[in-house]
Each structure stands twice: as structure tokens, then as C-alpha cells.
Motif scaffolding. Structure first.
Motif, mmCIF file in Angstrom:
data_model
loop_
_atom_site.group_PDB
_atom_site.id
_atom_site.type_symbol
_atom_site.label_atom_id
_atom_site.label_comp_id
_atom_site.label_asym_id
_atom_site.label_seq_id
_atom_site.Cartn_x
_atom_site.Cartn_y
_atom_site.Cartn_z
ATOM 1 N N TRP A 117 -0.514 -16.303 12.986
ATOM 2 C CA TRP A 117 -1.862 -16.474 12.086
ATOM 3 C C TRP A 117 -2.371 -15.439 11.036
ATOM 4 C CZ3 TRP A 117 -5.391 -13.687 16.609
ATOM 5 C CH2 TRP A 117 -6.118 -14.456 17.054
ATOM 6 N N LEU A 118 -0.507 -15.254 10.698
ATOM 7 C CA LEU A 118 0.282 -14.768 9.542
ATOM 8 C C LEU A 118 1.278 -15.048 9.017
ATOM 9 C CD1 LEU A 118 -0.500 -10.859 9.122
ATOM 10 C CD2 LEU A 118 -0.514 -12.074 11.169
ATOM 11 N N GLY A 119 2.155 -14.960 8.101
ATOM 12 C CA GLY A 119 3.389 -15.027 7.752
ATOM 13 C C GLY A 119 4.229 -13.871 7.824
ATOM 14 N N GLU A 120 5.592 -14.096 7.048
ATOM 15 C CA GLU A 120 5.901 -12.814 6.908
ATOM 16 C C GLU A 120 5.483 -12.073 6.198
ATOM 17 O OE1 GLU A 120 7.934 -10.774 9.856
ATOM 18 O OE2 GLU A 120 9.162 -12.685 9.543
ATOM 19 N N ALA A 121 5.779 -11.879 4.719
ATOM 20 C CA ALA A 121 5.227 -11.643 3.813
ATOM 21 C C ALA A 121 4.359 -10.673 4.187
ATOM 22 C CB ALA A 121 5.496 -12.090 2.238
ATOM 23 N N ALA A 122 3.066 -11.500 4.672
ATOM 24 C CA ALA A 122 1.565 -11.062 4.829
ATOM 25 C C ALA A 122 1.626 -10.080 5.799
ATOM 26 C CB ALA A 122 0.748 -11.823 5.429
ATOM 27 N N PHE A 123 2.369 -10.327 6.831
ATOM 28 C CA PHE A 123 2.388 -9.105 7.885
ATOM 29 C C PHE A 123 3.302 -7.753 7.194
ATOM 30 C CE2 PHE A 123 5.445 -7.130 11.603
ATOM 31 C CZ PHE A 123 4.050 -7.403 12.099
ATOM 32 N N ALA A 124 4.386 -7.932 7.094
ATOM 33 C CA ALA A 124 4.985 -6.519 6.422
ATOM 34 C C ALA A 124 3.889 -6.216 4.915
ATOM 35 C CB ALA A 124 6.321 -7.274 5.259
ATOM 36 N N ASP A 125 3.156 -6.648 4.535
ATOM 37 C CA ASP A 125 2.195 -5.668 3.070
ATOM 38 C C ASP A 125 1.273 -5.331 4.548
ATOM 39 O OD1 ASP A 125 3.803 -7.459 1.043
ATOM 40 O OD2 ASP A 125 1.573 -8.657 1.396
ATOM 41 N N LEU A 126 0.626 -5.737 5.668
ATOM 42 C CA LEU A 126 -0.059 -4.808 5.922
ATOM 43 C C LEU A 126 0.397 -4.080 6.633
ATOM 44 C CD1 LEU A 126 -2.232 -7.715 7.373
ATOM 45 C CD2 LEU A 126 -3.057 -6.358 5.868
ATOM 46 N N LEU A 127 1.673 -4.099 6.769
ATOM 47 C CA LEU A 127 2.544 -2.629 7.633
ATOM 48 C C LEU A 127 2.034 -1.795 7.172
ATOM 49 C CD1 LEU A 127 3.802 -1.421 9.558
ATOM 50 C CD2 LEU A 127 5.938 -3.095 9.403
ATOM 51 N N ALA A 128 3.253 -2.220 5.467
ATOM 52 C CA ALA A 128 3.403 -1.155 4.472
ATOM 53 C C ALA A 128 1.635 -0.614 4.222
ATOM 54 C CB ALA A 128 3.614 -1.836 2.978
ATOM 55 N N LEU A 129 0.563 -1.237 3.621
ATOM 56 C CA LEU A 129 -0.413 -0.304 4.232
ATOM 57 C C LEU A 129 -1.060 0.514 5.016
ATOM 58 C CD1 LEU A 129 -2.718 0.475 2.329
ATOM 59 C CD2 LEU A 129 -3.976 -2.223 3.837
ATOM 60 N N CYS A 130 -0.487 -0.022 6.329
ATOM 61 C CA CYS A 130 -0.998 0.894 7.403
ATOM 62 C C CYS A 130 0.079 2.368 7.794
ATOM 63 C CB CYS A 130 -0.926 0.288 8.499
ATOM 64 S SG CYS A 130 -2.459 -1.147 8.410
ATOM 65 N N GLN A 131 1.128 2.382 6.891
ATOM 66 C CA GLN A 131 2.126 3.393 6.798
ATOM 67 C C GLN A 131 1.658 4.823 6.300
ATOM 68 O OE1 GLN A 131 4.302 4.118 8.950
ATOM 69 N NE2 GLN A 131 5.051 1.442 9.636
ATOM 70 N N PHE A 132 0.486 3.899 5.103
ATOM 71 C CA PHE A 132 0.127 5.505 4.236
ATOM 72 C C PHE A 132 -0.827 5.557 4.854
ATOM 73 C CE2 PHE A 132 2.575 2.972 0.661
ATOM 74 C CZ PHE A 132 3.112 4.330 0.113
ATOM 75 N N LEU A 133 -1.521 4.630 5.524
ATOM 76 C CA LEU A 133 -3.235 5.463 6.008
ATOM 77 C C LEU A 133 -3.277 6.481 7.134
ATOM 78 C CD1 LEU A 133 -5.065 2.561 5.864
ATOM 79 C CD2 LEU A 133 -5.259 4.246 4.094
ATOM 80 N N PRO A 134 -3.669 7.173 6.983
ATOM 81 C CA PRO A 134 -3.885 8.130 8.026
ATOM 82 C C PRO A 134 -4.475 7.528 9.226
ATOM 83 C CG PRO A 134 -5.162 8.516 6.627
ATOM 84 C CD PRO A 134 -4.720 7.730 6.023
ATOM 85 N N VAL B 24 -8.374 -2.778 2.859
ATOM 86 C CA VAL B 24 -7.655 -3.635 2.469
ATOM 87 C C VAL B 24 -8.071 -4.942 1.872
ATOM 88 C CG1 VAL B 24 -7.026 -6.013 4.346
ATOM 89 C CG2 VAL B 24 -6.695 -3.617 5.494
ATOM 90 N N PRO B 25 -9.407 -5.126 1.405
ATOM 91 C CA PRO B 25 -9.554 -6.171 0.929
ATOM 92 C C PRO B 25 -9.224 -5.155 -1.327
ATOM 93 C CG PRO B 25 -11.744 -5.212 1.985
ATOM 94 C CD PRO B 25 -10.339 -4.740 2.562
ATOM 95 N N PHE B 26 -9.369 -4.250 -1.039
ATOM 96 C CA PHE B 26 -8.830 -3.758 -2.341
ATOM 97 C C PHE B 26 -7.241 -3.640 -2.651
ATOM 98 C CE2 PHE B 26 -13.162 -1.508 -1.867
ATOM 99 C CZ PHE B 26 -12.781 -1.450 -3.213
ATOM 100 N N TRP B 27 -6.810 -3.554 -1.283
ATOM 101 C CA TRP B 27 -5.051 -4.377 -1.044
ATOM 102 C C TRP B 27 -5.176 -5.527 -1.674
ATOM 103 C CZ3 TRP B 27 -1.067 -1.563 -0.820
ATOM 104 C CH2 TRP B 27 0.445 -1.910 0.166
ATOM 105 N N ASP B 28 -5.623 -6.157 -0.671
ATOM 106 C CA ASP B 28 -5.417 -7.875 -0.994
ATOM 107 C C ASP B 28 -5.691 -8.464 -2.842
ATOM 108 O OD1 ASP B 28 -4.784 -8.370 1.757
ATOM 109 O OD2 ASP B 28 -7.458 -9.056 1.559
#
Length: 413
Positions: free
Chosen positions: A58-75, A334-338
Motif C-alpha cells: 500500500w505504500l513504500g518504505e520511504a513513505a512508511f518512514a515519512d509517516l512514522l517520523a511525522l507521528c513521532q512528532f505529534l502528541p 498530513v496534507p501539509f507534510w506531503d
């Protein structure tokens, strides 16, 4: 073009049917995770990577890592936010909600049932099978770490950043240390990796600019509820609003994942005498043995407390309120992150953050995963055996988890 986006020749009816079908697929996929993803937030990352990157694509390794990095920042709970973000990528807002409901529902219902059953439970069951779950979780996290390190920590600079982050986070615990490490990774990546090629072509980014109205509305609702719920609960003297206010505030302000929620909720719930300490801790211990997010513990507290209406109504209000901030933040950010992550100026910073995420996962593998799972010397052999079953024999994680839980439970008798 993103999968699920209608082409010019598609009718709106076909597009809506396709989106509904995708949302249904997202719900079923995450419902399966909700029934089988044992081991806590860090282990969930391994499950998600295996299921949605390797198995389903459903998504690539880089996209997975991008989302994971973002979620680590969010409360809020990072693994649940990652589930929501994957669902949103697949099927929009409907996918976001479907992923949350599917992943949370099994544990939430189990916790509400436990609240009803607690008065009837007179003896504990023993913890051998829980030990087996921890062993399997350690192997799952180790497998995820090895796979992500091969992709995201290649080369001496990225490997050094990952090792340095892991060493620093092992020494300095806590959510603020994690946030500082991620910010440092972004700064070092900006300085040292700006000219480095991308790990892979960024995927799942729309060719056209997204509509920013709904994301901005989601962020506005997030802030409005955070500021307004306490006043509304006080002015209306409504116990359910007070319950929702406590859990919403906890979900909006907790950094560091599921385990950090314990002291915050204990202060709010036990401190207000909404629930006695022993019952509170018994419920928190039980949720450790369940698949799915640890924040589902809110369903137990909401159902068991005796101030606002309890039972299934209180449980559903509490579990919805504690996850609602994450849902709004993911939808809003997420849309701004994209759009940001594909800018040349952001590429190096993102590469640095991804390398630090590998170090963050390595630190979490050590503490709390391995320190909690390895109680005796021979536990190291059990972790190694579970890793072989996963990485070499390629057995499904749920089978390894159930097998080790049953084996450890029988041996403990």
C-alpha cells in the motif's frame, strides 16, 4: 496519481463506490491488526511495516518512514496515528476513520467487557503467557529494525546518526529526549545530507495541490475542543462531558506513546476518586496482554468509573475522546507534510529524521522491549528463536505470538 483518485473519465458515482470499497478494505485490514497485533506500540510498527509495505504494497518504505517520523512528532499514540495516516492515504477521510475503528475496536470491546467482569474476578491468572507475548514482540521489533536500518540508515553518515540517536535515547529517556533527537536529526540531515539522493522516489504524493480547507478545519476543531470542553463540562455540569474532557485533554497532550498515558490518567482518574488505584492498575495490566493500541485502556476506565455514566456508554465516550485528538491532528497535518517533504530543501532534513527514527526504534528495542522481555539468561535464546521463525522461516507474526504465549504459559504452570 494516487490510487483511489478518480480520473477525468470516471463518474462521481464510480469514484464514490471505489472510495467506499477502499475504505472497507482498510477497515478489514486494520481489524485483522486489531485482533493480532500483540506487543505494544513499538511492535505495532513492525506489524504495520510487514503488512502494508511488504505484503500489501500500500505504500513504500520511504513513505512508511515519512509517516512514522511525522507521528513521532505529534502528541498521542504513534502507532494508532500511523494506522490512521495509512488509512487516509488509501481511502481519504473514510479510510482514516476506518483504520482507527478497525484497529481499536477489538481491544476496546475487550476492555469494556473486562470492566463488567472485574467484580467477578477473584484471582489473577498468572503471567507466564504474558512473558511469551513479550518474547515474540521483541523478535518482531528486531526484525523491523533490521529491515528499516538497511533502507534508512545506509552509508556512514546515516548509520552514525542512527547509532548516536540510539545511544542518546538509551541514556536519556522520555518524550522530550525523543523530540530533541528528531529535531537534531533534521538539523544534521539538512547540513550533511542535502545533496544526497533520495532513498527512493517519494510515493503517494498528489500531482496537484490538495485542498487545504478540510485540514485547516480539522486543526481548528482540535484547538476548539481542547480549549472549550473543560468550560462546557463545568458550565453544563454534565458528567459525560467532564469524562470526555479529561480523556480528550490526555490524548491531546501526551507525548511518548501508550505507556506515558499511565501517570497522566492515574493523576486524573484516581486523583479525582473516579476509580480506585487497584482497579485502575488491574485494567492497565490487562491491556498489556491484548492486541491493538494501549490507549484502548481508556475504554476500561470509562466503563468502570462510577462518577459519569459507566458501562458501555462511558467506555465508548472515553475511548473516542482519547483518540479524537490524534484523528484530527493526522487529518490536519498530513496534507501539509506531503507538500513539504518533496521540496529539495526538506530532503536532507527528512533523510536525517528517518535515520534518527531507526535509532529511536533501536533504543525502544532495548528499553522497554528487551528489558521487559528478558528476565533470565535463556530468554535470549527464546528471542533468537522467535526471530528465526519470523525472519528465516517467514511464519506469520500472529502465529509466532500465539505459539510463544501458549508455550510460555504452559511452562509457567
Amino acid at each position: 496519481m494516487d490510487e483511489g483518485q478518480p480520473t477525468a473519465s470516471e463518474s462521481p458515482k464510480v469514484s464514490e463506490t471505489s472510495r467506499a470499497s477502499e475504505a472497507g478494505a482498510v477497515f478489514l485490514a486494520f481489524l485483522r491488526q486489531g485482533f493480532t497485533a500483540f506487543g505494544g506500540p513499538v511492535a505495532h510498527l513492525g506489524y504495520f511495516r510487514r503488512e502494508f509495505v511488504e505484503r500489501r504494497g500500500w505504500l513504500g518504505e520511504a513513505a512508511f518512514a515519512d509517516l512514522l517520523a511525522l507521528c513521532q512528532f505529534l502528541p498521542g499514540p504513534a502507532s494508532s496515528q500511523l494506522a490512521m495516516a495509512i488509512g487516509q492515504r488509501r481511502a481519504g477521510w473514510a479510510g482514516l476513520i476506518a483504520a482507527w475503528i478497525g484497529f481499536t475496536l477489538p481491544a476496546a470491546l475487550a476492555m469494556i467487557a473486562l470492566a463488567y467482569a472485574t467484580p467477578l474476578l477473584n484471582a489473577a491468572w498468572g503471567g507466564g503467557w504474558r512473558h511469551g507475548l513479550k518474547i515474540a514482540a521483541a523478535a518482531i521489533v528486531a526484525q523491523a529494525l533490521a529491515a528499516m536500518a538497511r533502507t534508512l540508515a545506509r552509508g556512514p553518515v546515516r548509520a552514525g546518526m542512527a547509532i548516536g540517536a540510539a545511544a542518546g535515547l538509551i541514556v536519556a529517556h522520555g518524550p522530550m529526549a525523543q523530540i530533541f533527537a528528531l529535531l537534531a536529526g533534521a538539523a544534521f540531515g539538512y547540513g550533511l545530507l542535502r545533496d544526497a539522493p533520495a532513498i527512493e522516489t517519494p510515493d503517494l504524493v498528489t500531482a496537484r495541490a490538495p485542498a487545504y480547507g478540510p485540514p485547516l478545519a480539522a486543526l481548528a476543531v482540535f484547538a476548539l475542543l481542547l480549549a472549550g470542553l473543560p468550560f462546557a463540562a463545568s458550565a453544563l455540569n454534565e458528567p459525560l462531558l467532564g469524562l470526555a474532557s479529561v480523556f480528550y485533554r490526555t490524548g491531546a497532550l501526551v507525548f511518548g506513546g501508550g505507556h506515558v498515558v499511565l501517570p497522566l490518567l492515574q493523576s486524573e482518574i484516581v486523583g479525582r476518586s473516579w476509580l480506585d488505584r487497584d482497579t485502575f492498575l488491574a485494567g492497565y495490566g490487562a491491556v498489556q496482554a491484548l492486541p491493538g493500541p494501549l490507549f484502548s485502556f481508556a475504554a476500561f476506565v470509562g466503563a468502570a468509573q462510577g462518577v459519569a455514566p459507566g458501562g458501555w456508554i462511558g467506555g465508548l465516550v472515553a475511548v473516542t475522546a482519547i483518540f479524537l485528538p490524534s484523528l484530527l491532528l493526522v487529518a490536519g497535518v498530513v496534507p501539509f507534510w506531503d507538500r513539504l517533504k518533496v521540496l529539495p530543501e526538506a530532503r536532507g532534513a527528512l533523510a536525517g529524521v528517518n535515520a534518527v527514527v531507526v535509532g529511536l526504534l533501536a533504543a525502544a528495542l532495548w528499553d522497554p522491549v528487551l528489558t521487559g522481555a528478558v528476565q533470565r539468561t535463556n530468554d535470549w535464546a527464546l528471542v533468537a528463536a522467535a526471530y528465526v521463525f519470523l525472519a528465516v522461516a517467514r511464519l506469520p507474526p500472529w502465529l509466532v505470538v500465539i505459539g510463544f504465549a501458549l508455550a510460555a504459559g504452559l511452562l509457567a504452570r
